[in-house]
Motif scaffolding. Structure first.
Motif, mmCIF file in Angstrom:
data_model
loop_
_atom_site.group_PDB
_atom_site.id
_atom_site.type_symbol
_atom_site.label_atom_id
_atom_site.label_comp_id
_atom_site.label_asym_id
_atom_site.label_seq_id
_atom_site.Cartn_x
_atom_site.Cartn_y
_atom_site.Cartn_z
ATOM 1 N N GLU A 111 38.643 59.182 36.437
ATOM 2 C CA GLU A 111 39.126 60.556 36.420
ATOM 3 C C GLU A 111 39.002 61.155 35.021
ATOM 4 N N THR A 140 39.908 54.660 37.279
ATOM 5 C CA THR A 140 39.623 55.534 38.428
ATOM 6 C C THR A 140 38.468 56.485 38.146
ATOM 7 N N ASN A 151 45.221 60.914 42.194
ATOM 8 C CA ASN A 151 45.037 60.189 40.932
ATOM 9 C C ASN A 151 45.639 60.952 39.755
ATOM 10 N N GLN A 152 45.485 62.274 39.753
ATOM 11 C CA GLN A 152 46.048 63.083 38.677
ATOM 12 C C GLN A 152 47.572 63.032 38.697
ATOM 13 N N PHE A 188 44.697 53.641 33.673
ATOM 14 C CA PHE A 188 44.535 54.116 35.049
ATOM 15 C C PHE A 188 43.433 55.169 35.134
ATOM 16 N N THR A 192 41.748 62.570 46.893
ATOM 17 C CA THR A 192 41.905 61.426 45.986
ATOM 18 C C THR A 192 42.042 61.868 44.544
ATOM 19 N N HIS A 193 41.314 62.898 44.160
ATOM 20 C CA HIS A 193 41.386 63.383 42.776
ATOM 21 C C HIS A 193 42.793 63.875 42.442
#
Length: 381
Positions: A136, A134, A111-112, A130, A107-108
């Motif tokens: 992040e 998230t 997302n990146q 975003f 997921t990381h």
């Protein structure tokens, strides 16, 4: 997508509509003629008007225009009803079945990638939103893309100073990449000065910045300098090409490409490329999955697709080799090996054909040459 199926369905609707229109026009024309005929007869006072109307009514009953119109309309409605179903089937297929349930996603990283896409497109507020939602960490490339868009926005305003400053600071790296970006930028700046009808300043700029490109870009430099002779009427000159906005568009694209290249990023968004390639490959995959389902086979356990997914050249980034015997793609552990006859097989295939090394010679599967396995040479793409 089966575009042919969509086109065939559309053609059926169009044909039915044309037939319905033609039929309606014929019936209306017939009714109009019969009514005109009855009115003409009724103008004769010696004829019985009632019998004229009775005859007209009888004719209309026999012709049954309403029934004919309803029949033509019904056929058109059937075609119109089927057409959305074809569109729904072809344009909105159930794509979730192409998802592997055993696939693992980080997921990381996802997302990146998404955040990086927003920043790459210049949508910094959306990217920041975003990242915040998230939870992040900030994308490491954000600030670099901010600088890139500041340069590109300045170029859109025909301000080349930020671009020239960046190109000058990265001149050596651009030379190593064999890019002519710096020359393109200096050429545009020269033309901008000359179009301001300041020939002397343009010549001074050329002497200062073009000398280092004399060996590689002499012809281009000569054309640029000669264009000064037409500075008051450049659009009617042999050098009118220098007025084309395409020069600026090319410079913007090259600036974007080289900036991303030096940043260690591809010039195209990886997310955009992936989605576009996946969209083109999806119809083939869905068709294969449907065939597997009809045969009651589980595609989730298949390691390699038995069908070819052809993609355009812009989606082919690395050279690959597939062994013509085993049908396996080469890898570091199983590299392509060229035999003495010139044919190429994967290493594991050669090992199997030589009985796992029990003997050194075997016959090439594509020609009658006897092959010595110890003389096969590894190929590097």
């Amino acid at each position: 997508m089966e575009l042919k199926s969509i086109k065939d369905a559309f053609d059926r609707v169009a044909n039915k509509h044309k037939l319905s229109y033609t039929k309606t026009h014929e019936i209306v024309q017939m009714l109009s003629q019969e009514l005109d005929k009855a009115l003409s007869l009724m103008q004769d006072t010696q004829l019985d008007h009632k019998s004229i109307l009775v005859d007209a009514k009888k004719l209309f009953t026999e012709k049954s225009p309403v029934a004919q119109l309803e029949s033509a309309e019904k056929e058109l409605n059937v075609a119109l009803t089927k057409y959305p179903k074809v569109l729904e089937k072809q344009l909105n297929p159930e794509i979730s079945k192409a998802y592997r349930t055993n696939a693992e996603f980080d997921t990381h990283i996802v997302n990146q990638i998404i955040a990086n896409f927003f920043y790459r497109q210049g949508m910094f507020e959306i990217g920041d939103c975003f990242v915040a939602e998230t939870g992040e960490s900030e994308c490491t490339t954000r600030q670099s893309f901010v600088e890139m868009y500041q340069i590109l926005e300045a170029m859109e305003r025909r301000d080349l100073e930020p671009a020239l400053t960046w190109a000058g600071a990265n001149s050596e790296r651009l030379k190593q990449a064999r890019s002519d970006l710096e020359m393109k930028l200096h050429s545009l700046q020269f033309l901008k000065i000359s179009q301001g009808q300041n020939s002397q300043e343009a010549l001074s700029y050329a002497r200062k910045h073009f000398a280092v490109y004399a060996d590689s870009c002499l012809y281009e430099i000569q054309k640029l300098v000669c264009s000064l002779l037409w500075d008051k009427n450049l659009e009617q000159s042999p050098y009118s090409e220098f007025l084309s906005p395409v020069l600026w568009d090319n410079a913007v694209r090259e600036m974007t490409r080289q900036y991303c290249n030096l940043l260690g990023e591809s010039s195209e968004s990886p997310l955009s490329v992936t989605v576009t390639a996946g969209t083109q490959a999806l119809p083939v995959l869905l068709k294969y999955i449907n065939v597997m389902a009809n045969k009651k086979l589980d595609w989730q356990s298949v390691e390699q697709l038995p069908v070819a997914v052809e993609l355009p050249e812009e989606f082919q980034f690395h050279s690959v080799f597939v062994c013509p015997v085993s049908k396996e793609q080469s890898s570091e552990d199983n590299p392509p090996m060229m035999m003495s006859c010139g044919h190429v097989l994967c290493k594991q295939t050669i090992t199997r054909m030589s009985k796992n090394g029990a003997k050194t010679s075997f016959k090439c599967p594509y020609c009658p040459t006897d092959i010595d396995s110890t003389r096969c040479k590894q190929l590097h793409f």
